[in-house]
Design a protein around this motif. Sequence first.
Motif, PDB file in Angstrom:
ATOM      1  N   TYR A 468      53.445  38.846  10.963  1.00  0.00           N
ATOM      2  CA  TYR A 468      52.158  38.934  11.652  1.00  0.00           C
ATOM      3  C   TYR A 468      51.099  39.512  10.713  1.00  0.00           C
ATOM      4  O   TYR A 468      51.354  40.441   9.942  1.00  0.00           O
ATOM      5  CB  TYR A 468      52.287  39.808  12.897  1.00  0.00           C
ATOM      6  N   ASP A 469      49.887  38.949  10.805  1.00  0.00           N
ATOM      7  CA  ASP A 469      48.737  39.410  10.032  1.00  0.00           C
ATOM      8  C   ASP A 469      47.641  39.807  11.018  1.00  0.00           C
ATOM      9  O   ASP A 469      47.254  39.007  11.883  1.00  0.00           O
ATOM     10  CB  ASP A 469      48.244  38.313   9.091  1.00  0.00           C
ATOM     11  N   SER A 470      47.152  41.007  10.875  1.00  0.00           N
ATOM     12  CA  SER A 470      46.145  41.499  11.832  1.00  0.00           C
ATOM     13  C   SER A 470      44.836  40.735  11.747  1.00  0.00           C
ATOM     14  O   SER A 470      44.001  40.825  12.668  1.00  0.00           O
ATOM     15  CB  SER A 470      45.888  42.991  11.578  1.00  0.00           C
ATOM     16  N   TRP A 472      44.492  37.736  12.153  1.00  0.00           N
ATOM     17  CA  TRP A 472      44.499  36.681  13.178  1.00  0.00           C
ATOM     18  C   TRP A 472      43.942  37.174  14.502  1.00  0.00           C
ATOM     19  O   TRP A 472      43.630  36.371  15.370  1.00  0.00           O
ATOM     20  CB  TRP A 472      45.931  36.187  13.393  1.00  0.00           C
ATOM     21  N   ASP A 473      43.879  38.458  14.698  1.00  0.00           N
ATOM     22  CA  ASP A 473      43.400  39.010  15.965  1.00  0.00           C
ATOM     23  C   ASP A 473      41.951  38.598  16.171  1.00  0.00           C
ATOM     24  O   ASP A 473      41.080  38.895  15.331  1.00  0.00           O
ATOM     25  CB  ASP A 473      43.517  40.535  15.939  1.00  0.00           C
ATOM     26  N   CYS A 514      55.889  39.389  27.241  1.00  0.00           N
ATOM     27  CA  CYS A 514      55.066  39.923  26.141  1.00  0.00           C
ATOM     28  C   CYS A 514      53.839  40.608  26.734  1.00  0.00           C
ATOM     29  O   CYS A 514      53.321  40.201  27.780  1.00  0.00           O
ATOM     30  CB  CYS A 514      54.646  38.811  25.177  1.00  0.00           C
ATOM     31  N   ASN A 516      51.110  41.908  24.412  1.00  0.00           N
ATOM     32  CA  ASN A 516      49.947  41.846  23.532  1.00  0.00           C
ATOM     33  C   ASN A 516      50.033  40.592  22.684  1.00  0.00           C
ATOM     34  O   ASN A 516      51.014  39.820  22.757  1.00  0.00           O
ATOM     35  CB  ASN A 516      49.845  43.103  22.657  1.00  0.00           C
ATOM     36  N   GLN A 518      50.397  40.128  19.402  1.00  0.00           N
ATOM     37  CA  GLN A 518      51.463  40.077  18.390  1.00  0.00           C
ATOM     38  C   GLN A 518      52.799  39.698  19.029  1.00  0.00           C
ATOM     39  O   GLN A 518      53.532  38.856  18.499  1.00  0.00           O
ATOM     40  CB  GLN A 518      51.567  41.423  17.676  1.00  0.00           C
ATOM     41  N   GLU A 519      53.114  40.301  20.169  1.00  0.00           N
ATOM     42  CA  GLU A 519      54.358  39.960  20.853  1.00  0.00           C
ATOM     43  C   GLU A 519      54.356  38.503  21.315  1.00  0.00           C
ATOM     44  O   GLU A 519      55.394  37.836  21.293  1.00  0.00           O
ATOM     45  CB  GLU A 519      54.559  40.890  22.041  1.00  0.00           C
ATOM     46  N   MET A 521      52.788  35.949  19.816  1.00  0.00           N
ATOM     47  CA  MET A 521      52.992  35.076  18.662  1.00  0.00           C
ATOM     48  C   MET A 521      54.425  35.153  18.150  1.00  0.00           C
ATOM     49  O   MET A 521      54.968  34.163  17.624  1.00  0.00           O
ATOM     50  CB  MET A 521      51.997  35.437  17.554  1.00  0.00           C
ATOM     51  N   VAL A 522      55.062  36.324  18.290  1.00  0.00           N
ATOM     52  CA  VAL A 522      56.464  36.444  17.900  1.00  0.00           C
ATOM     53  C   VAL A 522      57.347  35.515  18.740  1.00  0.00           C
ATOM     54  O   VAL A 522      58.356  34.990  18.258  1.00  0.00           O
ATOM     55  CB  VAL A 522      56.920  37.907  18.027  1.00  0.00           C
ATOM     56  N   SER A 525      58.000  32.301  17.034  1.00  0.00           N
ATOM     57  CA  SER A 525      58.595  32.322  15.702  1.00  0.00           C
ATOM     58  C   SER A 525      59.939  31.599  15.734  1.00  0.00           C
ATOM     59  O   SER A 525      60.577  31.440  16.786  1.00  0.00           O
ATOM     60  CB  SER A 525      58.771  33.758  15.214  1.00  0.00           C
TER      61      SER A 525
END
Length: 781
Positions: A468-470, A472-473, A514, A516, A518-519, A521-522, A525
């Motif tokens: 994850y890359d911040s 992208w937020d 999930c 948030n 990040q969760e 997008m995970v 994966s």
Amino acid sequence: MIHNRSNSSLKATRIPVDVIDLFWNEVVLPSISQEAPNSSLPYVDTTVHEIRYKSRKGGSGQSGSHKPKATPVSGVAFERIQRSMRTRVRDQAMLAPYGSFFFVLEGKGIKLWTKDGQNGRYNSPYEALKANFTNLDWDHMMDRNNGELYLDVGISFNPTGQFVGLWRLDALKASFQKGGFKKGVVHHTNTLGRYGGIQAEMLLAHARPSQICFRSAYQLCYEAIRPNNNQPKLISDRDAYHLTEAYLKECGLMHEIYSGGPSWRAYGCRDEYRMIGQAALEVLPYLKEQVGLQPSASPFISLTDNDQAEAFMKSQPILWIPSKVWFGLMNSRLEGLRRAQKTLKVEKPLNYGIQTSILCHLLRSLTSTPIVMDFHLRQSLQSLDVERIRDRDGMLFLYDAQQTIIKEDNAEVHKIMDANVKSRPKTLTPSNPITSSDDWPIGPQPSWKDVVQMIEDHPQLLMRPWIYDSIWDPGDLNLGLLFVQFTREFWLQLGGAQTTNDFMDAVTINSRICNNLQEAMVCWSLDRVNQWIISIKFQACNAGLEGDKPGRPHLSFVQRRTTFFPHKDTAPPQSSKWKIYWTEGYIAHYHEMCSELSEAQLEHLHERLDILFSNLQCLPDANKPTAKSPGSTWTLASGQDSIKIVTNPCFYQIQKIGGRKRTIKRPAVIRRPQDFRITIMNMQGRDPKRKKPEQRKPQVDRRSLKAKRARKPPTRQIKNMSSPHKTVDPVISASNRTNKKHSKDNNATDDNESEIDSLFDYDGSREEADEEGSDPDVSLN
């Protein structure tokens, strides 16, 4: 009819179906039709074939699937039917083997009508039986001159609290042996080694003086899931193998029962004796009941002047367990077997079918004692040494099952499981192992075929790990929550047959999956998709890749964003799987957000969504709904039970798609025909260079269909004129000359040709005759 079996030490006692059909077609059904009133004849079947045809399931071609319709008759009509049957048997020598036929009346499920004399309303259970079933002549049946009446005298051991009673098998075996019963059949409740029930017949030497023929001791906890027809609903091995909805539904229903009312109810034990009716009348007055039992104390039921019964009850033959503990154990074992089946489905070992049969056997053993019919299951249970482990550990556990049972399913197992057996994919090796590295697992420029194969077999080797890359937020809370809602609802749409135990655990821990961005997008994966879906068919995508890409270009993940976040003008049909998203789900929320944004804000929203989608590793192979198609959300691969997942080419560890590999042409099996001809002719001493003999082409009639169908006028006969100075020329039309021209091909006779040639004044040449007669009309001179 009774004879020794060829493959067993037991005797065959079943009557062959052909013998039964003959009895029904020639004796029973004709007698019923003869004695039935005219008003009932339309409802009476005349042949066995007719009965089986009518008793099949609706819309099913399988005959005899349901019980046939009953035909009620009066007592007088039934006596006439019996007389008619005896007359038919006596009058036909072919029917002599049926001369000793008899009728059996069985009453099942009536114990509650007679239990305890209906709370003191009647003096005994037999009086309650006679009062509640007045349509039967009990005095007539009790008379042994008319036949034999057997009654089951049952004794119940019921606790006052919420407990479950289990018979101790050692105490039961001692009691059965002391009572003169055979070894019988031992039923191990839930594969327990020391607790269960026994059913056995009495030895003939003891049956005559005691008038008892059969005894059955069992637990009443079976009544928690007992079907009305007392036929246990067995889970099919095939359904478990494919993890169908029927299998999951049956497990879910059993879970609801075990965790529901039975956990707060009392279930005792029961001991039943089948004896002659007159003997039952002698025994019933001596049975007495002690109420208000405590689980710690042994129930006391005795026969007067019977010290053995007292000693049996003092041995405490029943183990009392709290109902919540017992049904909790059943529920835990059920859940463990279901989870094990899902794990096997994910791993798919070579002996997946055999292991599935073992798990289904344990699952069926929760409620009954299943009969092992399949050879591979019987062989596997023998190799597992079930009896020794059950007696040693007190319950059946599987130790080192993989090393003990057969390593691979055979063709018979595949047939039983209805398995779609395909050759296992070969492991793809790197094209150049010497120069390849972690950056290029299969080389920097692999062919598209290698990329597709690698994605299907080992996508984790070809794709970069997802981190994850911040950046992208999007910085917009509403947009982040919209993507979280999309992820949550899309995953929750998957059925239980497709998700693993890890997914079910994740939903149990956090029903929202999930919380948030990040969760969320995970969840898309590669590792998480592999962890949550049982069977996956990963698909390669060539969008944005350089090089030789065969076929049409694929949609990129940015372009796929419009599939999951469509425009509001493209509403799906009512039958579409997308419909709920449009009415109640994230798409409805998305359209509501779009309606409140300006054009610039809407464009910014789509740009931020495009950034999120471009950095996802996987997505379902979804299709947009159209006016003619409902579209799809999660789709299965053709002919498989695997879900199609598209991978993002941005994560492929390759430089570009290389050229197609040239296939090496294999040498020919036989020589060329030209070379082989030269060899043969040289062997025969002939010149291979000489020309082949020309073959004449067959003559083809090229006339039109109209000309071929033209009418041929008859040949006019030449008559001798009386005047020698007058000559008659025949009238010949052009069409007639044409037909005459082809008469030679039609095998015309020589006499006709000479006769026609003599009419013309020339030397007899046909060609000149045609020229002279080219005028279509020839008149008389």
